[in-house]
Design an enzyme around this catalytic site. Structure first.
Site, PDB file in Angstrom:
ATOM      1  CD  GLU A 190      -1.494  -2.671   1.402  1.00 55.04           C
ATOM      2  OE1 GLU A 190      -0.229  -2.791   1.824  1.00 55.04           O
ATOM      3  OE2 GLU A 190      -2.279  -3.447   1.284  1.00 55.04           O
TER       4      GLU A 190
ATOM      5  CG  HIS B 194     -10.306  -6.939   6.629  1.00 54.41           C
ATOM      6  ND1 HIS B 194      -9.577  -7.615   7.363  1.00 54.41           N
ATOM      7  CD2 HIS B 194     -10.130  -7.023   5.237  1.00 54.41           C
ATOM      8  CE1 HIS B 194      -8.855  -8.474   6.598  1.00 54.41           C
ATOM      9  NE2 HIS B 194      -8.981  -8.244   5.415  1.00 54.41           N
TER      10      HIS B 194
END
Ligand SMILES: Cc1ncc(C[n+]2csc(CCOP(=O)(O)OP(=O)(O)O)c2C)c(N)n1
Ligand SMILES: [Mg+2]
Lengths: 319, 320
Positions: A54, A123
């Protein structure tokens, strides 16, 4: 009017903007796989899968944006933004200012968050306030497919970095989306229901909980006004203040941790600018200061419910 | 102002190194006297900067970090505007908002400087991607330290650049220090170049104190990036002979190691070589030193006369 899910509204916005401007590119962990129709239309150079990294996805978007491209990056789930924090906060958010305005960073970061899939706290973590607190960034979190499409199109055209949060719980719910070119300015809240007795301010899925609460309140003779912020920065202060000056009562609702959440900012804003109009104390409803559990009942309990909002509003109206 | 054309004779390389040294010494003295902030100087590393920058074309782009004076001055930055930036003045390259740590000068092709160690590595692939997708000529040169090579962003950047065929010349200035930590304490390998080969990126190590060797190695590496459209890495081995950030008494530095590198000072050694080879006379060397000193004096006067930013600059440029 055509009907789209919020997920497909993202695809529709990407398609329209990539057609309009060949500098718009999209990349991320699986975007070329999951949205292969974009690859079919725009080619593998403009729509790319990336390594699971990321930091470099976001950093690459920052570098590309500064040099004239308009990247949209899909970082999947909001907690993964932690790996991209430096690139988004220190580079995208600060290098325009620190360079004396030499560079702009027209990039959009997509991230999913919120209750609905029982995926647990790594998440599902509503971190949007972190980015509101970071200078140079804009933050959007829509509650309907129509707003998603229109706001994403605007975000792609914006010359600032935009964090665009998608509420997991709303992702596959269909909604009407006007066909063709439809844009919405960032920083414009929607009054989704008018009322004179109490103002309910929210964003994301809890806007719908506020609407359900407004229905319940209406049956008890209380007219609630419901505001969907849509964008958290810029924040539509005028709409919030205008409504509270009219109703004199405010409940701010969001799924994110109540502590230092957007609701705290809105409560402070109202206390500073509309204190004299308040007929009752401000109420904030938000998630607890605890990671979100995967277990369904616990996950649901972390989100302010329509019943809880109804109760809070009713109590305010009886004072 | 545009990038300075590469030096076309060895005397110019020496003159650029002298300018960098004099500029940084002016700041060291100014900060010791309380007239300027302290900076991260590149004293001792001038050859590594000058050799690489003079291997570049005008259309090439540079990303750099907190220790950037050498890169900027070799690229043709005006020392007056640089000093104004260091001093937080309006006429600085970034209107005084950067200070010394993140100076970018778009007009010189020095873009997106960051003082977050490793952030230049995270942005370089995007800059190179834009160059190739927008069909612009010019490779991307990314300067970073041995410390930055220990950040995850180094490894993510090299992997992506190799994977996406991005025209990046990675230049690691291995100056043996990562702030107050010696590279021996922080790196599992002796050289950063070893890590690059693991990503299939051609890499070479060169004596970073020999400006002529650096120039030659950088020309070859830049040509390889240009022709292949793929990344390469050049590691310049050098030494930070002053502290991390002024003032710094360097009490933690091994005296013998420092003495050894001071004896290999890039300016002293290259000047001796030019004199020995008959490419420079004593009179020319003296004239060069005078010229550099007067440029720095002019720069200092310019920077000191430049006003501080107006109050309304507080929030300007935060958003587009
Ligand atoms: C992410 C981050 N960590 C730590 C620092 C503090 N810091 C500034 S420069 C520096 C040393 C960097 O070493 P290196 O990359 O070798 O560059 P050098 O200073 O030797 O040129 C450190 C630790 C920082 N600026 N950013
Ligand atoms: Mg170092």
């Amino acid at each position: 009017m055509p009907t789209l899910t919020l997920y497909d509204a993202v695809g529709a916005a990407l398609t329209e903007e990539m057609r309009r401007d060949h500098n718009v590119i999209a990349f991320g962990e699986g975007i070329a796989t999951k949205r292969h129709e974009l690859v079919d239309e725009f080619g593998a150079l403009r729509v790319r899968n990336t390594p699971l990294a990321e930091g470099i996805i976001a950093g690459t978007a920052v570098g590309a944006a500064a040099m004239g491209l308009r990247p949209v990056v899909d970082l999947l789930f909001a907690p993964f933004l932690c790996y991209a924090m430096d690139e988004l906060v220190n580079s995208a958010g600060k290098l325009r200012y620190l360079s004396g305005g030499q560079f702009s960073f027209p990039l959009v970061t997509l991230a999913m968050t919120g209750a609905g899939w029982g995926v647990g706290a790594q998440h599902n973590h509503n971190v949007e306030a972190w980015f509101v607190h970071s200078p140079g960034l804009k933050v959007v979190m829509p509650s309907t497919p129509a707003d998603t499409k229109a706001l994403l199109k605007t975000a792609i055209r914006d010359d600032n970095p935009v964090l665009f949060f998608l509420d997991i719980g709303l992702l596959y719910q269909p909604g009407e989306v006007p066909a063709g070119e439809h844009l919405l300015a960032l920083g414009q809240a929607a009054i989704v229901r008018e009322g004179r007795d109490v103002t309910l301010v929210s964003y994301g899925k809890t806007v719908h909980h506020c609407q359900q609460a407004a229905d319940q309140l209406a049956s008890q003779g209380i007219a609630a006004e419901v505001i969907d912020l849509r964008s958290l920065k810029p924040l539509d202060e005028a709409t919030i203040l205008g409504s509270v000056r009219k109703t004199g009562r405010l409940v701010v609702v969001h799924e994110a941790n109540r502590l230092c959440g957007i609701g705290a900012e809105i409560a402070a804003l109202v206390a500073e600018h509309a204190f004299a109009d308040l007929k009752a104390p401000i109420v904030r409803q938000g998630g607890p200061d605890a990671p979100v559990a995967a277990s369904y009942p616990l996950e649901q309990a972390s989100v302010p419910s329509a019943e809880a909002i109804t109760d809070a509003a009713r109590r305010l109206c009886s004072t | 102002m545009t990038p300075k054309p590469p030096a076309n004779n060895p005397q110019q390389l020496l003159e650029q190194m002298l300018l960098i040294r004099a500029y940084e010494e002016a700041i060291v003295n100014g900060s010791a006297a309380g007239r300027m902030p302290g900076t991260c100087t590149s004293v001792g590393q001038e050859a590594a900067a000058v050799g690489v920058v003079n291997a570049l074309a005008a259309e090439d782009l540079i990303l750099t970090n907190h220790r950037s004076a050498g890169h900027l001055l070799a690229r043709g930055a005006d020392p007056g505007r640089l000093l104004a930036e260091v001093m937080g003045r309006r006429d600085g390259y970034c209107k005084g908002k950067s200070g010394s740590l993140h100076i970018s000068a778009k007009e010189l092709g020095v873009v997106l400087t960051s003082t977050i160690v490793g952030a230049e590595l995270s942005m370089a692939p995007g800059v190179a991607l834009a160059q190739s997708m927008l069909g612009r000529p010019g490779i991307v040169v990314c300067f970073f330290g041995d410390g930055a090579a220990c950040e995850g962003s180094f490894h993510e950047s090299l992997n992506l650049a190799a994977l996406w065929n991005l025209p990046i010349l990675y230049v690691c200035e291995n100056n043996h220090w990562q702030a107050f930590v010696h590279r021996r304490e922080a790196m599992s390998r002796e050289h950063v170049a070893e890590w690059a080969t693991g990503y299939g990126i051609p890499a070479r190590t060169v004596d970073g104190n020999d400006v002529f060797a650096v120039l030659e190695a950088a020309q070859a590496a830049a040509a390889q990036v240009r022709e292949s459209g793929r990344p390469c890495l050049l590691e310049t081995t050098t030494y930070r002979t002053r502290g991390h950030l002024e003032p710094d008494d360097q009490g933690y530095v091994d005296k013998a190691e420092l003495a050894n590198w001071l004896a290999r000072d890039p300016i002293t050694t290259s000047r001796a070589r030019l004199l020995a080879d008959g490419l420079l006379s004593q009179a020319q060397a003296a004239a060069m030193a005078d010229e550099v000193a007067s440029r720095i004096a002019v720069a200092q006067a310019f920077a000191e006369a430049s006003p501080f930013p107006a109050a309304d600059e507080l929030t300007r440029d935060a958003y587009a």
